[in-house]
Enzyme design. Structure first.
Site, PDB file in Angstrom:
ATOM      1  N   GLN A 153      -1.931   0.743  -1.929  1.00 50.25           N
ATOM      2  CA  GLN A 153      -1.009   1.879  -2.073  1.00 50.25           C
ATOM      3  C   GLN A 153      -1.598   2.936  -3.009  1.00 50.25           C
ATOM      4  OE1 GLN A 153       1.978   2.407  -0.409  1.00 50.25           O
ATOM      5  NE2 GLN A 153       1.921   4.424  -1.360  1.00 50.25           N
ATOM      6  N   ASP A 155      -4.993   1.586   7.085  1.00 47.79           N
ATOM      7  CA  ASP A 155      -4.722   2.958   6.630  1.00 47.79           C
ATOM      8  C   ASP A 155      -5.783   3.931   7.157  1.00 47.79           C
ATOM      9  OD1 ASP A 155      -2.345   3.411   5.313  1.00 47.79           O
ATOM     10  OD2 ASP A 155      -3.096   2.829   3.329  1.00 47.79           O
ATOM     11  N   LYS A 163       7.598  -0.323   3.611  1.00 47.06           N
ATOM     12  CA  LYS A 163       6.601  -0.930   4.508  1.00 47.06           C
ATOM     13  C   LYS A 163       6.905  -2.416   4.725  1.00 47.06           C
ATOM     14  CE  LYS A 163       3.356   2.594   3.097  1.00 47.06           C
ATOM     15  NZ  LYS A 163       2.145   3.019   2.376  1.00 47.06           N
TER      16      LYS A 163
END
Ligand code: BQF
Length: 292
Positions: free
Chosen positions: A96, A119, A52
């Site tokens: 994460q 997200d 990322k």
């Protein structure tokens, strides 16, 4: 049989994003800035977060990686999140997953400002998605929709079977594909670990989204000729012949299923790279919404 090339498509999308960033910069606007919090040092998680950060560099975003030890308390993590929420330079950030077991994942996801939740995991964004309102779509489902759209896979009226009901992939995929939208208007069945006669159901499917996390689970005799296959699995399977000691396996037995498929995503190089590209897309959208 056509390969749905996620590596190529994600590269196209990253080029489009890099162009948009150039334009923002030339207009004197803010450079998009993505932050990621990683708790612990799980090998796969470190790989994903690094991918990322690297993708941010490629498109010209700023990025910040917040690396916390495995034994970080929930309280400390929530404090880091509050800091990112109130930092006006950060357009979007992610935590994460998976998190260590001593941390309440739902509590953490609910602490993220929904306007920075690139997200798309906050209940506000999930609710907005289900109501067809503007929202951040979760990156993996967003990437799959984008792949289906760019390869012009016919979804309207199609029988779609989603295998798996996770909050991150299966559930949102089932919602998106039933909606009145691009790559939507499908008739969706959600199958899962309690499903009876799965083979009978998958054999009738025009499109199968395999997101259950069992390597090479879906085999040729479970699908019909001309099916479209989206393989979301990426399990590390021990393999002594490989330099890293493992290989990546999807949820689909590619060798046999690809012989019957009209379209199929490979693993690696299918859905995975799309996930990264759509996270960047969400961050660009978050930055453009701030418009400064
Ligand atoms: C590829 C993920 C399970 C749990 C948490 C490219 C990725 C993967 C594969 C990647 C994933 C999976 C990510 C490939 C991000 C997708 O070339 O096939 C990229 O980085 N992903 C994650 O952040 O968390 C996960 C899977």
């Amino acid at each position: 049989m056509t390969i749905l090339d996620g590596k190529k498509t994600s590269s196209d999308i990253k080029d489009e994003i890099a162009e948009a960033v150039k334009k923002l910069k030339s207009e004197g606007k803010k450079t998009p800035h993505l932050a990621a919090i990683l708790v612990g040092s799980d090998g796969a998680s470190m790989t994903y977060v690094n991918a990322k950060v690297k993708a941010c560099d490629f498109v010209g975003f700023n990025s910040t990686l917040i690396d916390l030890p495995e034994n970080t308390s929930e309280e400390t993590l929530l404090e880091k999140i509050q800091k990112l929420n109130s930092d006006s330079d950060i357009d979007g950030f992610i935590v994460q997953l998976p998190l260590p077991k001593h941390i309440d994942e739902q509590k953490v996801l609910m602490a993220v400002n929904p306007d920075k939740d690139v997200d798309g995991f906050h209940p506000i964004n999930v609710g907005r998605m289900t109501l067809d309102l503007p929202c951040f779509l979760p990156a993996t489902p967003f990437g799959i929709m984008e792949l289906l759209e760019r390869y012009k896979v016919e979804t309207s009226g199609a029988n779609v079977v989603v295998i798996g009901r996770s909050h991150i992939v299966g559930r949102p995929m089932s919602i998106l594909m039933s909606q009145k939208r691009n790559a939507g208007n499908a008739t969706v069945t959600v199958a899962h670990s309690r499903t009876k006669n799965l083979s009978e159901i998958t054999q009738k499917a025009d499109i199968i989204i395999a997101a259950l996390g069992i390597p090479e689970f879906l085999t040729a005799e479970m699908v019909k000729e001309g099916v479209t296959i989206i393989d979301v699995g990426i399990t590390r399977v021990p393999d002594a012949t490989k330099p890293r000691g493992y290989r990546l396996a999807g949820d689909v037995h590619f060798e046999s299923v690809s012989k019957k498929a009209a379209f199929i995503t490979p693993v690696p190089g299918g859905v995975g790279p799309m996930t990264i590209a759509m996270l960047l897309k969400n961050t660009l959208l978050a930055c453009q919404k701030n418009d400064n």
